[in-house]
Design an enzyme around this catalytic site. Structure first.
Site, PDB file in Angstrom:
ATOM      1  N   LYS A   6      73.856  38.276  52.497  1.00 54.99           N
ATOM      2  CA  LYS A   6      72.935  39.334  52.055  1.00 54.99           C
ATOM      3  C   LYS A   6      73.220  40.622  52.825  1.00 54.99           C
ATOM      4  CE  LYS A   6      69.657  37.464  55.370  1.00 54.99           C
ATOM      5  NZ  LYS A   6      68.609  36.456  55.585  1.00 54.99           N
ATOM      6  N   TYR A  38      71.854  67.882  72.830  1.00 55.00           N
ATOM      7  CA  TYR A  38      70.457  68.232  72.531  1.00 55.00           C
ATOM      8  C   TYR A  38      69.542  67.853  73.693  1.00 55.00           C
ATOM      9  CZ  TYR A  38      71.478  69.038  67.581  1.00 55.00           C
ATOM     10  OH  TYR A  38      71.950  69.532  66.399  1.00 55.00           O
ATOM     11  N   ARG A  46      56.145  33.399  55.213  1.00 51.61           N
ATOM     12  CA  ARG A  46      56.859  34.537  54.650  1.00 51.61           C
ATOM     13  C   ARG A  46      57.085  34.235  53.176  1.00 51.61           C
ATOM     14  NH1 ARG A  46      62.644  36.641  56.888  1.00 51.61           N
ATOM     15  NH2 ARG A  46      63.301  34.720  55.870  1.00 51.61           N
ATOM     16  N   MET A  66      73.373  63.492  65.165  1.00 55.29           N
ATOM     17  CA  MET A  66      73.465  62.865  63.845  1.00 55.29           C
ATOM     18  C   MET A  66      74.891  62.387  63.555  1.00 55.29           C
ATOM     19  SD  MET A  66      72.621  64.384  60.065  1.00 55.29           S
ATOM     20  CE  MET A  66      70.900  64.694  60.377  1.00 55.29           C
TER      21      MET A  66
HETATM   22  C1  LIG Z   1      69.078  35.527  56.412  1.00 59.54           C
HETATM   23  C2  LIG Z   1      68.786  34.103  56.182  1.00 59.54           C
HETATM   24  C3  LIG Z   1      69.567  33.116  56.776  1.00 59.54           C
HETATM   25  C4  LIG Z   1      70.623  33.417  57.821  1.00 59.54           C
HETATM   26  O1  LIG Z   1      69.935  33.653  59.043  1.00 59.54           O
HETATM   27  P1  LIG Z   1      70.693  34.011  60.426  1.00 59.54           P
HETATM   28  O2  LIG Z   1      69.583  34.069  61.420  1.00 59.54           O
HETATM   29  O3  LIG Z   1      71.336  35.318  60.215  1.00 59.54           O
HETATM   30  O4  LIG Z   1      71.660  32.920  60.688  1.00 59.54           O
HETATM   31  C5  LIG Z   1      69.335  31.791  56.423  1.00 59.54           C
HETATM   32  N1  LIG Z   1      68.340  31.479  55.547  1.00 59.54           N
HETATM   33  C6  LIG Z   1      67.535  32.407  54.996  1.00 59.54           C
HETATM   34  C7  LIG Z   1      66.462  31.990  54.064  1.00 59.54           C
HETATM   35  C8  LIG Z   1      67.727  33.748  55.307  1.00 59.54           C
HETATM   36  O5  LIG Z   1      66.907  34.675  54.767  1.00 59.54           O
END
Ligand SMILES: *Cc1c(COP(=O)(O)O)cnc(C)c1O
Length: 345
Positions: free
Chosen positions: A37, A245, A129, A291
């Site tokens: 992801k 800055y 969640r 930036m």
């Molecule tokens: C992002 C995610 C993972 C991977 O988690 P890490 O902590 O990055 O290893 C696994 N399962 C779900 C449901 C996730 O959302």
């Protein structure tokens, strides 16, 4: 024409594969998947999937259908799961892509059931969640689904919390109670909590990309992403003069400063001001991060010139301590102005 950009993210494909192999070994008989992801945690999901599929990884995870579409055709023999499930707005795309939704709510179950196609299901075991409840299973809500993988997710796998065992115990009571062919609860940290968590499939993300989810990973997980920026200008700053800055850096002696082509708009955030470094600690950040620019003190290196490339220290556990950001944030904030270059092997 190709514009060669003044900052680049060097990506070590061998390190990525070595991390996956180590996690697959730690997963024992369980299959070892990969969370890709957020564009493969910022590295580039297409390349990550291609490389891990070549190494034998079969199960990939994205958050949304837009991410599934961006991945394009999947390598032979692999499957993709969409963690946020399926909304009405996703159905048209979900019917044509090869991915499976991970169903999280009763509405999502009802929406998908009519397709008769396989899915995964997320069970909430205490993180509060995403996911259906253990009671939903007992009530028969999943009875009409063709489930591939029944999933849950740890809230505190990166800590030694009593919640970890409680979540696992609640989850394993569901074994055999659905049509699922396997179960999965462990992310990167969950794998390192012990083999009892690996079940049929593990889902590492962070550790694939060089993050250290728990101390047990130290010495086994290696850095994958190496940011580098080019020197735009080198200058001498006289004792008593300031840099940047807010004039927060004041030279206590005549100091050589290099100005690099990277800034907070690239994801090198202001929390590295006066705390980050380059060149394995030899060149400390001087003053605030701008930036698009960063000042470093380069007295230690007389022959660094305008146009030279400088490696930004980005070992994730160390950079997290320096910046106060999480290792996850350090990867996912890296912006679009980097050329992402995979080392050939
Ligand atoms: C992002 C995610 C993972 C991977 O988690 P890490 O902590 O990055 O290893 C696994 N399962 C779900 C449901 C996730 O959302």
């Amino acid at each position: 024409m190709t514009a060669f950009r003044p900052l680049r993210l060097l990506l070590d494909g061998d390190a990525l594969v070595a991390n996956w192999r180590w996690l697959a070994g730690q997963s024992g008989p369980a299959a070892c998947g990969a969370a890709v992801k957020a564009d493969g945690y910022g590295l580039g999901a297409v390349e990550v999937v291609r490389r891990l599929a070549n190494a034998g990884c079969r199960d990939f995870f994205v958050a949304t259908w837009a991410e599934a579409e961006e991945l394009g055709p999947l390598p032979e023999g692999t499957t993709l799961s969409v963690l946020h499930g399926v909304r009405d707005e996703d159905m048209a795309l979900a019917r044509v892509l090869e991915a499976r939704p991970v169903l999280n709510t009763v509405q999502q179950v009802n929406r998908w059931q009519a397709t008769g196609r396989p899915c995964d299901v997320m069970i909430d075991t205490g993180m509060n969640r995403l996911g259906l409840s253990v009671q939903h299973v007992a009530d028969g809500r999943l009875a009409d689904l063709t489930i591939d993988t029944l999933m849950s997710h740890f809230a505190c796998a990166d800590e030694d919390s009593p919640l970890n065992d409680r979540q696992l115990q609640d989850f394993v009571t569901l074994a055999g109670k659905t049509s699922a062919r396997r179960m999965s609860i462990a992310n990167s940290a969950g794998i390192l909590l012990g083999p009892q968590n690996c079940l049929g499939l593990t889902r590492p993300g962070l550790a694939l990309y060089g993050g250290e989810p728990r101390p047990e990973a130290r010495g086994h997980i290696v850095q994958v992403a190496f940011p580098q920026a080019q020197i735009v200008q080198r200058r001498r700053v006289a004792r008593g003069d300031s840099v940047g800055y807010g004039a927060t850096f004041v030279a206590t002696q005549d100091t050589e400063i290099a100005i690099l082509n990277i800034g907070y708009a690239d994801g090198y955030l202001r929390s590295f001001g006066d705390s980050g470094s380059c060149g394995e600690g030899r060149f400390p950040v001087a003053g605030r991060v701008s930036m698009d620019l960063l000042a470093i003190a380069v007295d230690a290196q007389p022959d660094l010139h305008e146009g030279d490339w400088v490696a930004i220290d980005y070992d994730l556990p160390t950079a997290a301590r320096a910046s106060g950001l999480s290792q996850y944030e350090l990867l996912t904030v890296l912006g679009r102005r980097f050329d992402r270059i995979w080392r050939q092997s």
